[in-house]
Design a protein around this motif. Structure first.
Motif, PDB file in Angstrom:
ATOM      1  N   CYS A   1       0.841  -1.202   0.000  1.00 31.94           N
ATOM      2  CA  CYS A   1       0.000   0.000   0.000  1.00 31.94           C
ATOM      3  C   CYS A   1       0.872   1.246   0.000  1.00 31.94           C
ATOM      4  O   CYS A   1       1.866   1.322   0.705  1.00 31.94           O
ATOM      5  CB  CYS A   1      -0.917   0.009   1.226  1.00 31.94           C
ATOM      6  SG  CYS A   1      -2.120   1.358   1.127  1.00 31.94           S
TER       7      CYS A   1
ATOM      8  N   LYS B   1      -0.331   4.128   0.886  1.00 33.13           N
ATOM      9  CA  LYS B   1      -0.934   5.056   1.838  1.00 33.13           C
ATOM     10  C   LYS B   1      -0.463   4.759   3.258  1.00 33.13           C
ATOM     11  O   LYS B   1       0.052   3.674   3.542  1.00 33.13           O
ATOM     12  CB  LYS B   1      -2.455   4.923   1.797  1.00 33.13           C
ATOM     13  CG  LYS B   1      -3.113   5.450   0.535  1.00 33.13           C
ATOM     14  CD  LYS B   1      -3.378   6.950   0.690  1.00 33.13           C
ATOM     15  CE  LYS B   1      -4.319   7.481  -0.347  1.00 33.13           C
ATOM     16  NZ  LYS B   1      -5.693   7.100  -0.136  1.00 33.13           N
ATOM     17  N   ASN B   2      -0.766   5.702   4.139  1.00 32.35           N
ATOM     18  CA  ASN B   2      -0.266   5.608   5.505  1.00 32.35           C
ATOM     19  C   ASN B   2      -1.370   5.968   6.508  1.00 32.35           C
ATOM     20  O   ASN B   2      -1.103   6.665   7.499  1.00 32.35           O
ATOM     21  CB  ASN B   2       0.926   6.568   5.643  1.00 32.35           C
ATOM     22  CG  ASN B   2       2.046   5.956   6.454  1.00 32.35           C
ATOM     23  OD1 ASN B   2       1.915   4.829   6.972  1.00 32.35           O
ATOM     24  ND2 ASN B   2       3.121   6.684   6.613  1.00 32.35           N
ATOM     25  N   CYS B   3      -2.584   5.500   6.238  1.00 35.03           N
ATOM     26  CA  CYS B   3      -3.736   5.824   7.093  1.00 35.03           C
ATOM     27  C   CYS B   3      -3.389   5.508   8.549  1.00 35.03           C
ATOM     28  O   CYS B   3      -2.842   4.440   8.838  1.00 35.03           O
ATOM     29  CB  CYS B   3      -4.962   5.037   6.636  1.00 35.03           C
ATOM     30  SG  CYS B   3      -5.325   5.262   4.884  1.00 35.03           S
TER      31      CYS B   3
ATOM     32  N   TYR C   1      -4.862   4.549  11.086  1.00 36.20           N
ATOM     33  CA  TYR C   1      -5.567   3.480  11.817  1.00 36.20           C
ATOM     34  C   TYR C   1      -5.259   2.087  11.309  1.00 36.20           C
ATOM     35  O   TYR C   1      -5.638   1.101  11.932  1.00 36.20           O
ATOM     36  CB  TYR C   1      -7.089   3.708  11.686  1.00 36.20           C
ATOM     37  CG  TYR C   1      -7.516   4.092  10.275  1.00 36.20           C
ATOM     38  CD1 TYR C   1      -7.733   3.139   9.310  1.00 36.20           C
ATOM     39  CD2 TYR C   1      -7.648   5.440   9.921  1.00 36.20           C
ATOM     40  CE1 TYR C   1      -8.089   3.496   8.013  1.00 36.20           C
ATOM     41  CE2 TYR C   1      -8.001   5.803   8.623  1.00 36.20           C
ATOM     42  CZ  TYR C   1      -8.217   4.832   7.675  1.00 36.20           C
ATOM     43  OH  TYR C   1      -8.543   5.193   6.404  1.00 36.20           O
ATOM     44  N   CYS C   2      -4.580   1.975  10.166  1.00 35.03           N
ATOM     45  CA  CYS C   2      -4.564   0.693   9.447  1.00 35.03           C
ATOM     46  C   CYS C   2      -3.258  -0.069   9.645  1.00 35.03           C
ATOM     47  O   CYS C   2      -2.160   0.488   9.469  1.00 35.03           O
ATOM     48  CB  CYS C   2      -4.794   0.972   7.970  1.00 35.03           C
ATOM     49  SG  CYS C   2      -4.718  -0.516   6.964  1.00 35.03           S
TER      50      CYS C   2
ATOM     51  N   ILE D   1      -1.790  -2.263   7.838  1.00 33.89           N
ATOM     52  CA  ILE D   1      -0.896  -2.508   6.689  1.00 33.89           C
ATOM     53  C   ILE D   1      -0.434  -1.204   6.032  1.00 33.89           C
ATOM     54  O   ILE D   1       0.047  -1.208   4.897  1.00 33.89           O
ATOM     55  CB  ILE D   1      -1.528  -3.478   5.659  1.00 33.89           C
ATOM     56  CG1 ILE D   1      -2.802  -2.903   5.019  1.00 33.89           C
ATOM     57  CG2 ILE D   1      -1.814  -4.832   6.298  1.00 33.89           C
ATOM     58  CD1 ILE D   1      -3.292  -3.711   3.804  1.00 33.89           C
ATOM     59  N   ARG D   2      -0.600  -0.099   6.733  1.00 37.17           N
ATOM     60  CA  ARG D   2      -0.109   1.202   6.235  1.00 37.17           C
ATOM     61  C   ARG D   2       1.363   1.069   5.826  1.00 37.17           C
ATOM     62  O   ARG D   2       2.111   0.269   6.420  1.00 37.17           O
ATOM     63  CB  ARG D   2      -0.288   2.269   7.317  1.00 37.17           C
ATOM     64  CG  ARG D   2       0.489   1.988   8.584  1.00 37.17           C
ATOM     65  CD  ARG D   2      -0.068   2.751   9.766  1.00 37.17           C
ATOM     66  NE  ARG D   2       0.001   4.190   9.552  1.00 37.17           N
ATOM     67  CZ  ARG D   2       1.039   4.953   9.865  1.00 37.17           C
ATOM     68  NH1 ARG D   2       2.123   4.419  10.419  1.00 37.17           N
ATOM     69  NH2 ARG D   2       1.019   6.243   9.638  1.00 37.17           N
TER      70      ARG D   2
ATOM     71  N   GLY E   1      -4.278  -3.187  -0.633  1.00 36.78           N
ATOM     72  CA  GLY E   1      -3.738  -1.864  -0.357  1.00 36.78           C
ATOM     73  C   GLY E   1      -3.774  -1.058  -1.648  1.00 36.78           C
ATOM     74  O   GLY E   1      -4.004  -1.613  -2.725  1.00 36.78           O
ATOM     75  N   GLU E   2      -3.554   0.233  -1.522  1.00 37.88           N
ATOM     76  CA  GLU E   2      -3.685   1.097  -2.712  1.00 37.88           C
ATOM     77  C   GLU E   2      -2.373   1.132  -3.502  1.00 37.88           C
ATOM     78  O   GLU E   2      -1.325   1.454  -2.957  1.00 37.88           O
ATOM     79  CB  GLU E   2      -4.064   2.510  -2.248  1.00 37.88           C
ATOM     80  CG  GLU E   2      -4.406   3.432  -3.393  1.00 37.88           C
ATOM     81  CD  GLU E   2      -4.945   4.761  -2.884  1.00 37.88           C
ATOM     82  OE1 GLU E   2      -6.002   4.788  -2.215  1.00 37.88           O
ATOM     83  OE2 GLU E   2      -4.283   5.785  -3.148  1.00 37.88           O
TER      84      GLU E   2
HETATM   85 FE1  SF4 Z   1      -5.291   3.083   4.051  1.00 35.00          FE
HETATM   86 FE2  SF4 Z   1      -6.460   1.025   2.675  1.00 35.00          FE
HETATM   87 FE3  SF4 Z   1      -3.792   1.349   2.642  1.00 35.00          FE
HETATM   88 FE4  SF4 Z   1      -4.960   0.562   4.880  1.00 35.00          FE
HETATM   89  S1  SF4 Z   1      -4.912  -0.570   2.963  1.00 35.00           S
HETATM   90  S2  SF4 Z   1      -3.359   2.134   4.670  1.00 35.00           S
HETATM   91  S3  SF4 Z   1      -6.913   1.672   4.775  1.00 35.00           S
HETATM   92  S4  SF4 Z   1      -5.328   2.784   1.824  1.00 35.00           S
END
Ligand code: SF4
Ligand code: SAH
Length: 377
Positions: free
Chosen positions: A53, A55-57, A59-60, A62-63, A99-100
C-alpha cells in the motif's frame, strides 16, 4: 418509520442504550429487510489480493509506514484458483481487495486479471473491486474490462475527523476520496461505501451524518463496521479515549439497523470486524438488517499478513471449511444463502431501471439475446 428520518431522529436511534429499545430497533430493521429482500443472504468471496500500500492511514495495520508487515501479492494463478473454489461452492461474486497501488504496472495487471476472470468464468460472475483511490481513467478501464462493483469507504463523512485520522502529506485528502466515489458512480459501477464506527474523536452526530451522507449519495451497497485498534499504528496512541469494544459492537449494529430504515433495498454487508469482537457478530449483523456476507477466501498463509486491525478471525481456516460453517450458521438464524442470483443491489437495479433481481439463468438468457449491451454492470 419513514425512510426519510430526520437527523435528530437518527441521532436518537443511534443513542439508544436500553436493551429493549435496541431490540425493538433491530426487529424493525429486520422486518424491513425481510419484507423488501426476503430472508436471503448474498455471499461474496473475499480475496485479499495484496497488502502492498502506498498510503499511511493512521488506523490501518498494513499502512506503508508499518515496517513489521511482510508484504505479499497473490499471483494471477492463485486468484484464479480461489475463484474456482468459490464457483465450486456456488458463489456468484467476488470482492478483490488490496492496499492502494496506482502504478501503471498494477493498473495493467488488474485490467488483464479482470479480463482473464471474465473469460474463465464465461462472464457468469460478478467482480467487486476495493482497490482504493484511482484516476477516472483507471476506474473506467477496470469497468470496461468487466468489473461491475466498486467499494470505496469514505471512512467518515466529516472532513474534520478525516483529517485527524490521516496524515497531512497530500496523499490523504477528503475531497479526493469524495471525488473518487462520485467518478465510480458516474462510470456505472454498483457503488459501495462505508465508514468505521467508534473511531477516536468521533461523535454520534458524526455517525448520524455518515448515514445521511450514504443516503444523500444514493449508494447501492455499504460495508461499515467497528474500528478496532492496531498496536502498530499511530492512532493506537488514542486507544485510551475509545469506547469499550462491546459498545462499538452494539453501536455498529444500531448503525446497520438505522441504515436499513433509511435505505430499505440497498445491500448492506455484515462485516468481519463485527465477528472480530463477538464470534457470532456477523449473524447479529444480519439480524440487524444486513443482507450480505463476505467470507474470506484468501489462501490461509497470506491472511495473517493482511491485518488491518487486531483480533482478525479465522486466520487458520481454508475456504471450503469457512463456507461449510457459514451455511450452517446462516440456516441456524432462519436465513438462506442465495445461490442462483448474482445478488446485485436491488437499489442499483432500480436506479438503472431493471427488474430488482438478476437470477443467473435469466440473465444468461438475456445476455445471449442482447449481445453487446452492458446490462450486467
Ligand atoms: Fe489506508 Fe487502505 Fe492502505 Fe490501509 S490498505 S493504509 S486503509 S489505503
Ligand atoms: N486500501 C483500500 C482497501 C483496503 S482497506 C482502501 O483503503 O480503500 C479496507 C478498509 O479497511 C478501509 O476502507 C477501512 O475502513 C478498513 N480498516 C482499516 N483499518 C481498520 C481498523 N483498524 N479497524 C477497522 N477497519 C479498518
Amino acid at each position: 418509520m419513514a425512510p426519510d428520518l430526520s437527523r435528530s431522529a437518527v441521532i436518537r436511534l443511534l443513542s439508544l442504550t436500553e436493551k429493549e429499545d435496541q431490540e425493538a430497533l433491530m426487529k424493525k430493521a429486520y422486518a424491513i429487510k425481510e419484507k423488501e429482500l426476503g430472508r436471503n443472504v448474498f455471499l461474496r468471496g473475499l480475496i485479499e489480493l495484496s497488502n502492498v500500500c502506498r498510503k499511511n492511514c493512521l488506523y490501518c495495520g498494513i499502512r506503508c509506514g508499518n515496517e513489521k508487515v511482510v508484504r505479499y501479492s497473490l499471483s494471477d494463478e492463485e486468484v484464479l484458483k480461489t475463484i474456482e473454489i468459490a464457483r465450486q461452492n456456488r458463489l456468484t461474486s467476488l470482492v478483490i481487495q488490496a492496499g492502494e497501488q496506482t502504478n501503471e504496472a498494477f493498473i495493467n495487471r488488474m485490467t488483464q486479471l479482470i479480463t482473464r476472470i471474465k473469460k474463465v468464468t464465461q462472464d457468469d460472475f460478478r467482480i467487486t473491486l476495493s482497490l482504493g483511490e484511482q484516476t477516472a481513467d483507471t476506474y473506467r478501464r477496470w469497468f470496461e474490462a468487466g468489473a461491475q462493483r466498486y467499494l470505496l469507504r469514505i471512512e467518515t463523512s466529516s472532513e474534520e475527523l478525516y483529517r485527524k485520522i490521516h496524515p497531512a502529506d497530500g496523499l490523504h485528502d477528503f475531497n479526493t476520496r469524495l471525488n473518487c466515489l462520485e467518478r465510480i458512480r458516474e462510470i456505472g459501477y454498483q457503488t459501495g461505501t462505508g465508514v468505521m464506527i467508534g473511531l477516536p474523536f468521533q461523535t454520534i452526530e458524526n455517525l448520524a451524518d455518515d448515514l445521511l451522507f450514504i443516503k444523500h449519495q444514493d449508494i447501492d451497497m455499504v460495508g461499515m463496521g467497528p474500528y478496532i485498534e492496531h498496536t502498530e499504528t499511530p492512532l493506537f496512541n488514542d486507544a485510551a479515549t475509545l469506547m469499550p469494544l462491546m459498545d462499538r459492537f452494539e453501536l455498529s449494529l444500531r448503525m446497520i439497523a438505522v441504515l436499513r430504515l433509511l435505505m430499505p433495498v440497498i445491500n448492506i454487508a455484515s462485516t468481519t470486524a463485527l465477528q472480530a469482537i463477538v464470534p457470532a457478530g456477523r449473524e447479529l449483523g444480519l439480524m440487524a438488517g444486513a443482507n450480505v456476507l463476505m467470507p474470506n477466501l484468501t489462501p490461509v498463509h497470506y491472511q495473517r499478513n493482511y491485518r488491518l486491525y487486531e483480533h482478525k478471525p479465522c486466520l487458520d481456516k481454508r475456504a471450503g471449511e469457512i463456507l461449510d460453517e457459514l451455511s450452517d450458521k446462516i440456516k441456524a438464524i432462519g436465513e438462506s444463502i442465495v445461490y442462483d442470483d448474482y445478488g446485485d443491489s436491488a437499489h442499483y437495479l432500480m436506479r438503472i431501471n431493471q427488474p430488482t433481481s438478476t437470477p443467473k439463468n435469466d440473465y444468461q438468457r438475456k445476455s445471449m439475446s442482447c449481445s453487446g449491451d452492458d446490462r450486467r454492470r
